[in-house]
Design a protein around this motif. Sequence first.
Motif, PDB file in Angstrom:
ATOM      1  N   THR A 304     -10.248 -13.967  -1.367  1.00  0.00           N
ATOM      2  CA  THR A 304      -9.069 -13.756  -2.139  1.00  0.00           C
ATOM      3  C   THR A 304      -8.775 -12.312  -2.707  1.00  0.00           C
ATOM      4  N   PHE A 305      -9.333 -11.583  -2.136  1.00  0.00           N
ATOM      5  CA  PHE A 305      -9.149 -10.064  -2.368  1.00  0.00           C
ATOM      6  C   PHE A 305      -9.337  -9.218  -1.018  1.00  0.00           C
ATOM      7  N   PHE A 306      -8.732  -7.829  -1.117  1.00  0.00           N
ATOM      8  CA  PHE A 306      -8.813  -7.045   0.174  1.00  0.00           C
ATOM      9  C   PHE A 306      -9.842  -6.216  -0.203  1.00  0.00           C
ATOM     10  N   THR A 307     -10.819  -5.872   0.871  1.00  0.00           N
ATOM     11  CA  THR A 307     -11.778  -4.844   0.622  1.00  0.00           C
ATOM     12  C   THR A 307     -11.092  -3.537   0.870  1.00  0.00           C
ATOM     13  N   GLU A 308     -11.789  -2.541   0.333  1.00  0.00           N
ATOM     14  CA  GLU A 308     -11.204  -1.118   0.405  1.00  0.00           C
ATOM     15  C   GLU A 308     -10.645  -1.020   1.699  1.00  0.00           C
ATOM     16  N   GLN A 309     -11.717  -1.251   2.739  1.00  0.00           N
ATOM     17  CA  GLN A 309     -11.437  -0.995   4.146  1.00  0.00           C
ATOM     18  C   GLN A 309     -10.029  -1.829   4.687  1.00  0.00           C
ATOM     19  N   GLU A 310      -9.959  -2.985   4.443  1.00  0.00           N
ATOM     20  CA  GLU A 310      -8.549  -3.644   4.572  1.00  0.00           C
ATOM     21  C   GLU A 310      -7.451  -2.952   4.068  1.00  0.00           C
ATOM     22  N   TYR A 311      -7.441  -2.592   2.684  1.00  0.00           N
ATOM     23  CA  TYR A 311      -6.426  -2.041   2.067  1.00  0.00           C
ATOM     24  C   TYR A 311      -6.105  -0.722   2.881  1.00  0.00           C
ATOM     25  N   LYS A 312      -6.796   0.265   3.423  1.00  0.00           N
ATOM     26  CA  LYS A 312      -6.677   1.276   4.054  1.00  0.00           C
ATOM     27  C   LYS A 312      -5.952   0.858   5.418  1.00  0.00           C
ATOM     28  N   GLU A 313      -6.383  -0.109   5.909  1.00  0.00           N
ATOM     29  CA  GLU A 313      -5.559  -0.484   7.415  1.00  0.00           C
ATOM     30  C   GLU A 313      -4.369  -0.882   7.207  1.00  0.00           C
ATOM     31  N   ILE A 314      -4.174  -1.631   6.029  1.00  0.00           N
ATOM     32  CA  ILE A 314      -2.927  -2.140   5.406  1.00  0.00           C
ATOM     33  C   ILE A 314      -1.865  -0.707   5.569  1.00  0.00           C
ATOM     34  N   LEU A 315      -2.348   0.263   4.719  1.00  0.00           N
ATOM     35  CA  LEU A 315      -1.468   1.467   4.305  1.00  0.00           C
ATOM     36  C   LEU A 315      -1.251   2.160   5.728  1.00  0.00           C
ATOM     37  N   GLN A 316      -2.262   2.328   6.524  1.00  0.00           N
ATOM     38  CA  GLN A 316      -2.253   2.967   7.705  1.00  0.00           C
ATOM     39  C   GLN A 316      -1.028   2.339   8.738  1.00  0.00           C
ATOM     40  N   TYR A 317      -1.194   0.886   8.936  1.00  0.00           N
ATOM     41  CA  TYR A 317      -0.333   0.065   9.660  1.00  0.00           C
ATOM     42  C   TYR A 317       1.086   0.153   8.986  1.00  0.00           C
ATOM     43  N   ALA A 318       1.321   0.186   7.828  1.00  0.00           N
ATOM     44  CA  ALA A 318       2.545   0.219   7.072  1.00  0.00           C
ATOM     45  C   ALA A 318       3.266   1.611   7.496  1.00  0.00           C
ATOM     46  N   TRP A 319       2.453   2.751   7.299  1.00  0.00           N
ATOM     47  CA  TRP A 319       2.967   3.982   7.507  1.00  0.00           C
ATOM     48  C   TRP A 319       3.134   4.233   8.859  1.00  0.00           C
ATOM     49  N   GLU A 320       2.598   3.782   9.761  1.00  0.00           N
ATOM     50  CA  GLU A 320       2.931   3.785  11.246  1.00  0.00           C
ATOM     51  C   GLU A 320       4.391   3.365  11.342  1.00  0.00           C
ATOM     52  N   ARG A 321       4.788   2.461  10.551  1.00  0.00           N
ATOM     53  CA  ARG A 321       6.174   1.881  10.543  1.00  0.00           C
ATOM     54  C   ARG A 321       7.152   2.384   9.524  1.00  0.00           C
ATOM     55  N   ARG A 322       6.662   3.620   9.062  1.00  0.00           N
ATOM     56  CA  ARG A 322       7.496   4.310   7.984  1.00  0.00           C
ATOM     57  C   ARG A 322       7.727   3.433   6.758  1.00  0.00           C
ATOM     58  N   ILE A 323       6.754   2.570   6.386  1.00  0.00           N
ATOM     59  CA  ILE A 323       6.653   1.869   5.235  1.00  0.00           C
ATOM     60  C   ILE A 323       5.928   2.605   4.027  1.00  0.00           C
ATOM     61  N   GLN A 324       6.054   2.896   2.999  1.00  0.00           N
ATOM     62  CA  GLN A 324       5.267   3.201   1.925  1.00  0.00           C
ATOM     63  C   GLN A 324       4.795   2.000   1.034  1.00  0.00           C
ATOM     64  N   VAL A 325       3.668   1.975   0.671  1.00  0.00           N
ATOM     65  CA  VAL A 325       3.169   0.927  -0.322  1.00  0.00           C
ATOM     66  C   VAL A 325       2.933   1.230  -1.678  1.00  0.00           C
ATOM     67  N   VAL A 326       3.501   0.332  -2.452  1.00  0.00           N
ATOM     68  CA  VAL A 326       3.349   1.025  -3.865  1.00  0.00           C
ATOM     69  C   VAL A 326       2.591  -0.201  -4.591  1.00  0.00           C
ATOM     70  N   PRO A 327       1.203  -0.009  -4.818  1.00  0.00           N
ATOM     71  CA  PRO A 327       0.437  -1.165  -5.373  1.00  0.00           C
ATOM     72  C   PRO A 327       0.715  -1.333  -6.963  1.00  0.00           C
ATOM     73  N   GLU A 328       0.928  -2.872  -7.332  1.00  0.00           N
ATOM     74  CA  GLU A 328       1.141  -3.089  -8.631  1.00  0.00           C
ATOM     75  C   GLU A 328      -0.050  -3.890  -9.115  1.00  0.00           C
ATOM     76  N   PHE A 329      -0.658  -3.319 -10.395  1.00  0.00           N
ATOM     77  CA  PHE A 329      -1.521  -3.927 -11.446  1.00  0.00           C
ATOM     78  C   PHE A 329      -0.770  -4.340 -12.839  1.00  0.00           C
ATOM     79  N   ASP A 330      -0.252  -5.469 -12.763  1.00  0.00           N
ATOM     80  CA  ASP A 330       0.437  -5.750 -14.052  1.00  0.00           C
ATOM     81  C   ASP A 330      -0.298  -5.549 -15.372  1.00  0.00           C
ATOM     82  N   ALA A 331       0.439  -4.802 -16.245  1.00  0.00           N
ATOM     83  CA  ALA A 331      -0.100  -4.606 -17.589  1.00  0.00           C
ATOM     84  C   ALA A 331       0.958  -4.220 -18.538  1.00  0.00           C
ATOM     85  N   PRO A 332       0.784  -4.174 -19.795  1.00  0.00           N
ATOM     86  CA  PRO A 332      -0.429  -4.824 -20.613  1.00  0.00           C
ATOM     87  C   PRO A 332      -0.370  -6.236 -20.822  1.00  0.00           C
TER      88      PRO A 332
END
Length: 621
Positions: A304-332
């Motif tokens: 139920t969560f992404f490891t640090e390494q998985e997140y980095k792989e997602i970032l790189q895969y996205a950027w190769e496709r010219r997609i930028q990732v904006v992570p959201e952590f909802d607050a307050p």
Amino acid sequence: MKKNWALAATFSFLAACSPEISWTEGPTGADGRALQTLTLRNVPGGARIWFQELFDNHEVVEGPVSEIHHFQGTAFWFDIPEGAGKEFTIQYKTRPLPRHSWAPEGFVLQVMGKAAQVLPVRYKFLERTGTPIDARWFAAGYQPGPTDIVPLPKRTYAPGNAPDQVKHTEGWYRLTFGPDGKVQVESEDESGAFFARTTLSKLPEETKNLVIEDWPDLGLRGFMLDVVRDFRSKEEVLKVLDIMASYKLNLLHFHLGDDEAWCLEIPQLPDLTAFSGHHEMPDWDLKEPKALKPTANGRFGNATFFTEQEYKEILQYAWERRIQVVPEFDAPGHSRAAIKAMQHYEGRTGDRSFRLQDPADTSRYWTPQDFTDDVLDPDLPGVYKFYSVVFDEVVRMHREAGVPLPGIHIGGDEVPQGCWAGRDRRRVKDTFTRGMLQLAQERNIKLAGWQEIVENIEPETLEALKKQLLFVNAWETRGENADLPARLANAGVPVLLSNVQNAYVDLAYSDDPTEIGLHWGGYVDERKCFALPVWNYEGLQNPENIVGAEALLWSENLRSFDNATYQMLPKALGVWERAWNATPDWAGEEAFQKDFDRFYSIVKKKEMPVWDAQGLNYKKR
């Protein structure tokens, strides 16, 4: 052969003895409530059953169970008494189902001293139908030409017959096909070059004597993916990114932190995922401070969560496709998973410096998602210590992945009335905004948020925030808020169009009971998405501040990747078409119908065969 028969008989015996549940939908009585039936087989006495349902009130009418307990949000549990029998039924009353996807699910069995077990469920629904659709809308009578693709290119013309020259904006490209079929590619930047290749991949090989000149109208063209309520694996996220890239999107709004879970490993704060990742349910008591409830489909543990390494792989895969990732952590608000994880951390270490909620707070409130304890206390220094760690870790991950971080989305939505009892809400919200703004300024990163983030704060705080904003999601655009995008844009706020009635693709296609989804914001189908207004808001004076549009997929009613793609495809393509081509020529319903027929014909005759080949699930008509 005898050995195989014996093995098959063993499997049959085990299946016959395995716990299982059947759920039967009952009729609605004069009191307006429906009588539902649960049948349990091979469930041991003394066990506890957890399940997920959107309704918040269950009245037991018959059976060995005296009460169905409401835990938090949409979680419920009941205990099976000893001697209940090998098979028994529980009948209870609740609100009638609007659609099958609202039926209870995610059944989890707990037996003392044993690992928790997800139970299979069989459903039997009443027969009923929804409102018939007007078939003319989906006739798909247009025959697409070679350059009819999604999104539609801006200009096509013969070589040497170029219209007036246009300003080369970000993402601009031009394809010039000679008489021999050879193509010359020109682009304004790397994004334009990628978009040119994407267009080439959709054109016939025999394309000749043609020029395609194209560019996006909006700078941000995105998709919001909620993985909190129904987690998507790394491999599934990569498939989503492939879908996004094929329609020239450049923004993944990645919803990673909410009430139900925190879905990104933060190495300096291991309790966030060790606790709020629905870890293996200990002993008997699922209640805090030991664990959060299972997800809606019964998941718990490391899935139920992404490891640090998985997140980095997602970032790189996205950027190769010219997609930028904006992570959201909802607050307050929407912060229950973080709050409970840090309470767990304090209990484990004795360190109070990461407190997100004051134990002495007597506030009483109820959120739209049925939570009573999910709001941060902005007056506590632990809030900013916590988010300083989160921000630093996210910045580091993007840096180590070699991928830019355009901004961090901090939510800001649906903070319920009743929280922060005894204090001035405007002052407390302003304190939170200034605190998060300072964290962003110190790290030179942009912030994003839902429309509420710019409401009810001091003027000087708003002015400082506007300078640091990447975008604000304008989502509640119904009724008196129909002109909200214009009001925000005119006030100097960068607007990402997220209109609930046009872009929330998690909402059901229709009232057909077999459709997935909620309907609190109405029904959203292909036409609603295609009709997303971009610059045609009454009173809009600063259209340049409408910086983008996105389709949004919340996951309360999703239980699989097939569910996710079904809600995305094809209706999200309408939003993405409007983000690329923002000024359609619609003079009345007949013009809209003609343009929609062209669009839907392209989708049906060109895109759907591709989805079939890729094995993607989608809405067929």
